[in-house]
Enzyme design. Structure first.
Site, PDB file in Angstrom:
ATOM      1  N   LYS A 121      27.920  18.073 -17.757  1.00  0.00           N
ATOM      2  CA  LYS A 121      28.659  18.006 -19.025  1.00  0.00           C
ATOM      3  C   LYS A 121      27.710  18.408 -20.153  1.00  0.00           C
ATOM      4  CE  LYS A 121      29.275  15.226 -22.499  1.00  0.00           C
ATOM      5  NZ  LYS A 121      29.526  16.159 -23.602  1.00  0.00           N
ATOM      6  N   GLU A 144      16.330  10.415 -20.602  1.00  0.00           N
ATOM      7  CA  GLU A 144      15.331  11.034 -21.485  1.00  0.00           C
ATOM      8  C   GLU A 144      15.839  10.824 -22.899  1.00  0.00           C
ATOM      9  OE1 GLU A 144      12.556  12.280 -20.467  1.00  0.00           O
ATOM     10  OE2 GLU A 144      13.004  12.366 -18.328  1.00  0.00           O
ATOM     11  N   CYS A 154      12.900  16.033 -29.169  1.00  0.00           N
ATOM     12  CA  CYS A 154      12.682  14.603 -28.910  1.00  0.00           C
ATOM     13  C   CYS A 154      11.199  14.274 -28.842  1.00  0.00           C
ATOM     14  CB  CYS A 154      13.389  14.192 -27.634  1.00  0.00           C
ATOM     15  SG  CYS A 154      13.039  15.275 -26.258  1.00  0.00           S
ATOM     16  N   GLU A 194      13.681   7.753 -35.656  1.00  0.00           N
ATOM     17  CA  GLU A 194      13.699   9.140 -35.205  1.00  0.00           C
ATOM     18  C   GLU A 194      14.651   9.894 -36.124  1.00  0.00           C
ATOM     19  OE1 GLU A 194      15.702  10.311 -31.512  1.00  0.00           O
ATOM     20  OE2 GLU A 194      13.987  11.592 -31.112  1.00  0.00           O
TER      21      GLU A 194
HETATM   22  P1  NAP Z   1      24.104  11.922 -27.962  1.00  0.00           P
HETATM   23  O1  NAP Z   1      25.302  11.435 -28.662  1.00  0.00           O
HETATM   24  O2  NAP Z   1      23.246  10.969 -27.255  1.00  0.00           O
HETATM   25  O3  NAP Z   1      24.621  13.070 -26.975  1.00  0.00           O
HETATM   26  C1  NAP Z   1      23.971  13.506 -25.813  1.00  0.00           C
HETATM   27  C2  NAP Z   1      25.007  13.786 -24.749  1.00  0.00           C
HETATM   28  O4  NAP Z   1      25.641  12.556 -24.353  1.00  0.00           O
HETATM   29  C3  NAP Z   1      26.138  14.685 -25.220  1.00  0.00           C
HETATM   30  O5  NAP Z   1      26.546  15.507 -24.156  1.00  0.00           O
HETATM   31  C4  NAP Z   1      27.195  13.678 -25.594  1.00  0.00           C
HETATM   32  O6  NAP Z   1      28.485  14.198 -25.644  1.00  0.00           O
HETATM   33  C5  NAP Z   1      27.044  12.683 -24.488  1.00  0.00           C
HETATM   34  N1  NAP Z   1      27.642  11.376 -24.775  1.00  0.00           N
HETATM   35  C6  NAP Z   1      27.964  10.833 -25.978  1.00  0.00           C
HETATM   36  N2  NAP Z   1      28.518   9.629 -25.812  1.00  0.00           N
HETATM   37  C7  NAP Z   1      28.551   9.390 -24.489  1.00  0.00           C
HETATM   38  C8  NAP Z   1      29.002   8.293 -23.681  1.00  0.00           C
HETATM   39  N3  NAP Z   1      29.528   7.188 -24.214  1.00  0.00           N
HETATM   40  N4  NAP Z   1      28.872   8.382 -22.335  1.00  0.00           N
HETATM   41  C9  NAP Z   1      28.330   9.464 -21.768  1.00  0.00           C
HETATM   42  N5  NAP Z   1      27.893  10.538 -22.470  1.00  0.00           N
HETATM   43  C10 NAP Z   1      28.003  10.498 -23.814  1.00  0.00           C
HETATM   44  O7  NAP Z   1      23.212  12.699 -28.940  1.00  0.00           O
HETATM   45  P2  NAP Z   1      23.728  13.554 -30.168  1.00  0.00           P
HETATM   46  O8  NAP Z   1      24.945  13.001 -30.787  1.00  0.00           O
HETATM   47  O9  NAP Z   1      23.853  14.903 -29.695  1.00  0.00           O
HETATM   48  O10 NAP Z   1      22.530  13.328 -31.152  1.00  0.00           O
HETATM   49  C11 NAP Z   1      22.310  12.064 -31.774  1.00  0.00           C
HETATM   50  C12 NAP Z   1      20.848  11.748 -31.846  1.00  0.00           C
HETATM   51  O11 NAP Z   1      20.309  11.644 -30.531  1.00  0.00           O
HETATM   52  C13 NAP Z   1      19.996  12.831 -32.451  1.00  0.00           C
HETATM   53  O12 NAP Z   1      20.082  12.882 -33.803  1.00  0.00           O
HETATM   54  C14 NAP Z   1      18.658  12.431 -31.913  1.00  0.00           C
HETATM   55  O13 NAP Z   1      18.116  11.356 -32.618  1.00  0.00           O
HETATM   56  C15 NAP Z   1      18.963  12.008 -30.530  1.00  0.00           C
HETATM   57  N6  NAP Z   1      18.768  13.075 -29.551  1.00  0.00           N
HETATM   58  C16 NAP Z   1      17.708  13.017 -28.724  1.00  0.00           C
HETATM   59  C17 NAP Z   1      17.517  14.010 -27.798  1.00  0.00           C
HETATM   60  C18 NAP Z   1      16.393  14.004 -26.854  1.00  0.00           C
HETATM   61  O14 NAP Z   1      16.041  15.052 -26.362  1.00  0.00           O
HETATM   62  N7  NAP Z   1      15.812  12.887 -26.533  1.00  0.00           N
HETATM   63  C19 NAP Z   1      18.401  15.058 -27.707  1.00  0.00           C
HETATM   64  C20 NAP Z   1      19.505  15.091 -28.567  1.00  0.00           C
HETATM   65  C21 NAP Z   1      19.673  14.081 -29.463  1.00  0.00           C
HETATM   66  P3  NAP Z   1      29.039  14.747 -27.067  1.00  0.00           P
HETATM   67  O15 NAP Z   1      28.434  16.070 -27.219  1.00  0.00           O
HETATM   68  O16 NAP Z   1      30.496  14.797 -26.917  1.00  0.00           O
HETATM   69  O17 NAP Z   1      28.614  13.772 -28.126  1.00  0.00           O
END
Ligand code: NAP
Ligand code: MG
Length: 476
Positions: free
Chosen positions: A174, A249, A283, A383
């Site tokens: 996904k 991660e 990240c 972060e």
């Molecule tokens: P996120 O919400 O954690 O999304 C990552 C993935 O998880 C996306 O594919 C997301 O789908 C999915 N997801 C969201 N809610 C879920 C749930 N309840 N169950 C299973 N999967 C789910 O991250 P983001 O919204 O893209 O970014 C938010 C923050 O996360 C960033 O600002 C940053 O601080 C952090 N981040 C960290 C990393 C890293 O590499 N460690 C990478 C990205 C973001 P959707 O696309 O539909 O939301």
């Protein structure tokens, strides 16, 4: 809408492009132009069921495929992806806003290299060993739900898919809502490479629907997730209720520590570059630079002159080093974080919360540096996921270590010292998963992942493969 709208109305399940169960869609926005550049299906729980069933159906045969044959398939996938390199880079520039100067080399080049590393590893990896009178077998964990973020979308998807397939697992991917287009290209590469049907499946959709359904699915044996700590916690809870394996991660707030006697100018220059890469949406970014108190002003001056080279601009321009952030929501959050700096005592060295000059479209944020940041300030703790560096002073080595380890995260870091031995000695005391010593370079074979709330498990190389293995001991 832009002329080159990419419209996908199928998902990839069981080796075929099929109609999804829903008519819901997700619009993909170019964050530099704010225009819709693509439309993809938003899958539903039934699509997850179908994809998991396809992965289950393919699992036994793929697990029984000898490692050299799996390697041959991965080599085909590497070549197919590499053949689409320009398209992949162009898609990542359009949906993420990554400047073309890094899109090919980092966003597409690294995943090709990672696929290649697993082809190599399979040539030598021993899937069984003798321990005394036992024969210990390493077997694939089974069906993997891979949930990817948007920040290095292809890289993070391939990190999971390559290691899982190498281990003999089958996968349902996904991608993130913001950046699904490159995942369709990956699925096309899988198809062209002739991987057996069902070994790789793609179900785009929202985290709330497809992500939840995947992590809660009883036939999914493991969830491999990259993204926010909040969603990682949720996935850990859902998977934990079923005693399902997870690899997470998550976020970071990594420290780059300039020790007394180290080359301060190089430390500052490389740290600024590290934070500004990918508009700060990394990240493992070293978003805290620790310098001796008596060199704070000098460090700030160097940072100011280095960051001046990072002007925001059109990611399609080969000169651009700083594209937009991925979304309006993230831009709003990053600007709010920046605005907490000065009231909490930090000095603004460069950038700031106001929109950059001359750009009336696009989710841009000024490359921003603060000096004299208190270790407990919001910008030193949270972060931010944007182009923001906090320079923090320390009195002595002990305080530097205390500050470096003083966050809930532990993903990465850097140490700059007069000699390698003293840098390594400091790094040994850091509670973090990766440390670059005096500018040491990223290594796709070395384990990558977090201590503390930065995650569970490791990706890349042998350690990344082993995340997807179960061990079975036969006593002879
Ligand atoms: P996120 O919400 O954690 O999304 C990552 C993935 O998880 C996306 O594919 C997301 O789908 C999915 N997801 C969201 N809610 C879920 C749930 N309840 N169950 C299973 N999967 C789910 O991250 P983001 O919204 O893209 O970014 C938010 C923050 O996360 C960033 O600002 C940053 O601080 C952090 N981040 C960290 C990393 C890293 O590499 N460690 C990478 C990205 C973001 P959707 O696309 O539909 O939301
Ligand atoms: Mg999201």
């Amino acid at each position: 809408m832009e002329a080159s709208l990419r419209r996908h109305d199928t998902i990839y399940v069981g080796g075929e492009w099929i109609k999804p169960s829903t008519t819901d869609t997700i619009e993909v926005i170019n964050p530099a132009t704010e225009q819709v550049i693509g439309v993809v299906p938003a899958g539903g729980p039934e699509d997850v069921d179908a994809a998991v069933a396809a992965a289950r159906g393919a699992a036994d045969e793929w697990a029984a495929t000898p490692p050299d044959k799996r390697a041959a398939h991965l080599a085909e996938l590497r070549d197919a992806l590499n053949a689409h390199r320009r398209t992949a880079a162009m898609l990542i520039t359009s949906e993420l806003g990554a400047p073309v100067r890094i899109a090919d080399r980092i966003h597409v080049g690294t995943p090709v290299q990672v696929l290649d590393s697993y082809v190599d590893l399979l040539a030598t990896y021993e899937f069984q060993e003798r321990i005394g009178h036992s024969l210990v077998l390493s077997e694939p964990v089974g069906i993997v739900g891979a949930i990817a973020p948007w920040n290095y979308p292809l890289h993070q998807a391939v990190a999971k898919v390559a290691a899982a397939l190498a281990a003999g697992c089958t996968v349902v991917l996904k991608p993130a809502e913001e950046t699904p287009l490159n995942a369709f290209l990956l699925a096309e590469a899988v198809h062209e490479a002739g991987l057996p049907a069902g070994v790789f499946n793609l179900v785009p959709g929202t985290g709330e629907v497809v992500g939840e359904a995947l992590s809660a699915h009883e036939s999914v044996d493991m969830v491999s997730f990259t993204g926010s700590t909040a969603v990682g916690k949720r996935i850990g809870e859902v998977a934990g209720a079923q005693i399902k394996r997870v690899s997470l991660e998550l976020g970071g707030k990594s420290a780059s520590v300039a020790l007394p006697g180290g080359d301060l100018a190089t430390a500052v220059k490389v740290t600024v570059a590290n934070v500004m890469l990918n508009s700060g949406q990394t990240c493992s970014a070293w978003t805290r630079l620790l310098v001796p108190n008596d060199r704070m002003d000098e460090a700030a001056d160097i940072a100011r002159s280095v960051v001046a080279r990072y002007t925001c601009g059109d990611p399609l321009d080969p000169e651009t080093r700083m594209g937009p952030l991925v979304s309006e929501a993230l831009r709003t959050r990053v600007r709010r974080e920046i605005s907490t700096g000065a009231p909490q005592g930090a000095e603004l060295v460069a950038g700031g919360a106001e929109p950059p000059d001359g750009l009336d479209r696009g989710f841009y944020v000024r490359p921003t540096v603060f000096s004299h940041v208190r270790p407990d300030a919001t910008i030193a703790v949270e972060e931010i996921f944007g182009p923001v560096l906090s320079i923090i002073g320390y009195a002595d080595r002990d305080e530097a270590l205390w500050i470096a380890n003083g966050t809930e995260y532990g993903l990465s870091g850097a140490v700059w010292a007069a000699d390698q031995d003293s840098a390594v000695a400091f790094a040994r005391q850091m509670r973090t998963g990766q440390v670059d010593i005096n500018g040491g370079k990223f290594n796709v074979l070395a384990p990558f992942g977090g201590f503390k709330r930065s995650g569970i498990g490791r990706e890349f190389g042998r350690h990344g493969l082993e995340e997807f293995l179960e061990y079975k001991s036969l006593q002879l």
